[in-house]
Design an enzyme around this catalytic site. Structure first.
Site, PDB file in Angstrom:
ATOM      1  N   HIS A  28      -0.874   0.894  -9.435  1.00 36.71           N
ATOM      2  CA  HIS A  28      -1.587   0.001  -8.500  1.00 36.71           C
ATOM      3  C   HIS A  28      -2.251  -1.142  -9.283  1.00 36.71           C
ATOM      4  CE1 HIS A  28      -3.811  -0.287  -4.396  1.00 36.71           C
ATOM      5  NE2 HIS A  28      -3.766  -1.471  -4.988  1.00 36.71           N
ATOM      6  N   ARG A  52       0.852  -1.187   0.000  1.00 37.27           N
ATOM      7  CA  ARG A  52       0.000   0.000   0.000  1.00 37.27           C
ATOM      8  C   ARG A  52       0.893   1.245   0.000  1.00 37.27           C
ATOM      9  NH1 ARG A  52      -3.602  -2.468  -1.619  1.00 37.27           N
ATOM     10  NH2 ARG A  52      -5.652  -2.831  -0.716  1.00 37.27           N
TER      11      ARG A  52
END
Ligand code: NDP
Ligand code: OXD
Length: 316
Positions: free
Chosen positions: A279, A231
């Protein structure tokens, strides 16, 4: 049992296309994407990614929340979340995507991919030093489902692998470390750091300059490498840039960022020793994930326990 008699699903996903999820889920159950009554008694399940805050808090018959991702920070971010089980994705297809991505990034750094691409742009014919994978240690920070699967693949390619987790996680062929006390020895034995942690109160900002300084720099690669596929808020973008500038880091591959999408003004976009991906390391594919999700709902209604439940205390 007809579609109408089965527990009804509220599909609440933002930042991704809900249509394929809706189409596949509704092959077996009634699915709604909006509710006009915040206390709608007909909703039994929520399937969520970054759901609207407060949306789920008052549903009286909500039995479980299914995350469409492996991470659940996007669900837990809502402080009004009701006290029902949260199920996260653990699936071969998602794991395969992640291990493919991790292997791609590790091999690219290991085989001087960035330097060769830069040379090609300048039409430079120069052979760079070559090292065997058996000379390189990859440290996997976050030794859970995806971390351990990545370890298997990297071990098969000959890399040494270190793993770091919260609790002790012995694993054949891997040097495992855990907890605060295990962190420094883990980093000191690592040439390429692969971050696969969840974001929690304990892990936010952990990939900072002080941590990067502890990686092994005198190694076969000619410097330490960071790969973050966990993350973005695990890392400090500014610290990574500083580490790249002063030689603490040789190169980095970043799939996640403090702010996503990565702002166009970020120097990371054009840094010659950084690979940016949006991502996309392991995208949730509804074609592979909806079937097991529906199967879990059916098993749950037969009285079987849910699998892959999030530990809300731990935050992942
Ligand atoms: P898991 O829950 O299976 O593994 C998490 C690992 O992190 C565990 O080993 C856990 O330790 C460790 N951990 C958690 N907190 C700490 C801590 N404070 N100190 C040390 N170790 C800690 O998750 P997954 O492997 O399935 O997924 C990992 C993360 O990858 C997700 O949370 C998500 O954020 C990210 N992800 C990113 C994707 C992308 O496309 N970029 C796609 C999918 C996931 P322990 O084993 O002791 O519990
Ligand atoms: C996930 C993700 O958590 O795609 O699954 O980031």
């Amino acid at each position: 049992m007809s579609t109408k008699e089965k527990g009804r699903i509220l599909l609440s996903v933002t930042g991704m296309n809900p249509r394929p999820w809706q189409e596949l889920l509704s092959q077996e159950r009634e699915v709604v994407t909006e509710i006009s009554d915040p206390q709608d008694p007909t909703i039994n399940y929520a399937v969520a990614w970054k759901q609207r805050p407060n949306l789920l808090s008052r549903l009286p018959n909500l039995r479980a929340i299914f995350s469409v991702g492996a991470g659940v920070d996007h669900i837990l971010a809502d402080p009004t979340l009701p006290d029902v089980p949260i199920v996260r994705i653990v699936a071969d297809n998602l794991t395969q995507h992640m291990t493919d991505h991790v292997l791609w990034r590790v091999l690219d750094h290991h085989t001087q991919g960035l330097a060769y691409r830069a040379q090609q742009k300048r039409k430079v014919w120069r052979e760079l030093p070559q090292r065997a994978s058996t000379d390189i240690s990859v440290g996997i920070m976050g030794f859970g489902e995806l971390g351990r699967a990545s370890a298997r693949v990297l071990l098969a390619c000959g890399f040494h692998v270190n793993g770091w987790s919260r609790r002790e996680r012995p694993f054949p062929g891997v040097a495992t470390f855990h907890g605060d006390r295990g962190l420094t020895p883990f980093l000191n034995a690592t040439d390429i750091l692969v971050v696969l942690l969840p974001i929690t109160a304990q892990t936010a900002g952990i990939v900072n300059y002080d941590l990067l300084r502890q990686l092994r720099k005198r190694n076969g690669l000619g410097g330490a490498v960071l790969i973050n596929v966990g993350r973005g808020r695990l890392q400090k973008d500014a610290d990574i840039l500083r580490a790249l500038e002063d030689g603490t880091l040789k190169e980095a591959s970043l799939d996640v960022f403090e702010i996503e999408p990565l702002p166009k003004t970020s120097p990371l976009w054009s840094h010659p020793r950084v690979v940016v991906t949006p991502h996309s390391a392991a995208t949730s594919d509804p074609a592979h994930l909806v079937g097991p999700m529906l199967a879990q709902m059916a098993a749950f209604e037969r009285g079987e326990p849910l699998k892959n439940i999030v530990d809300r205390q731990a935050g992942y």
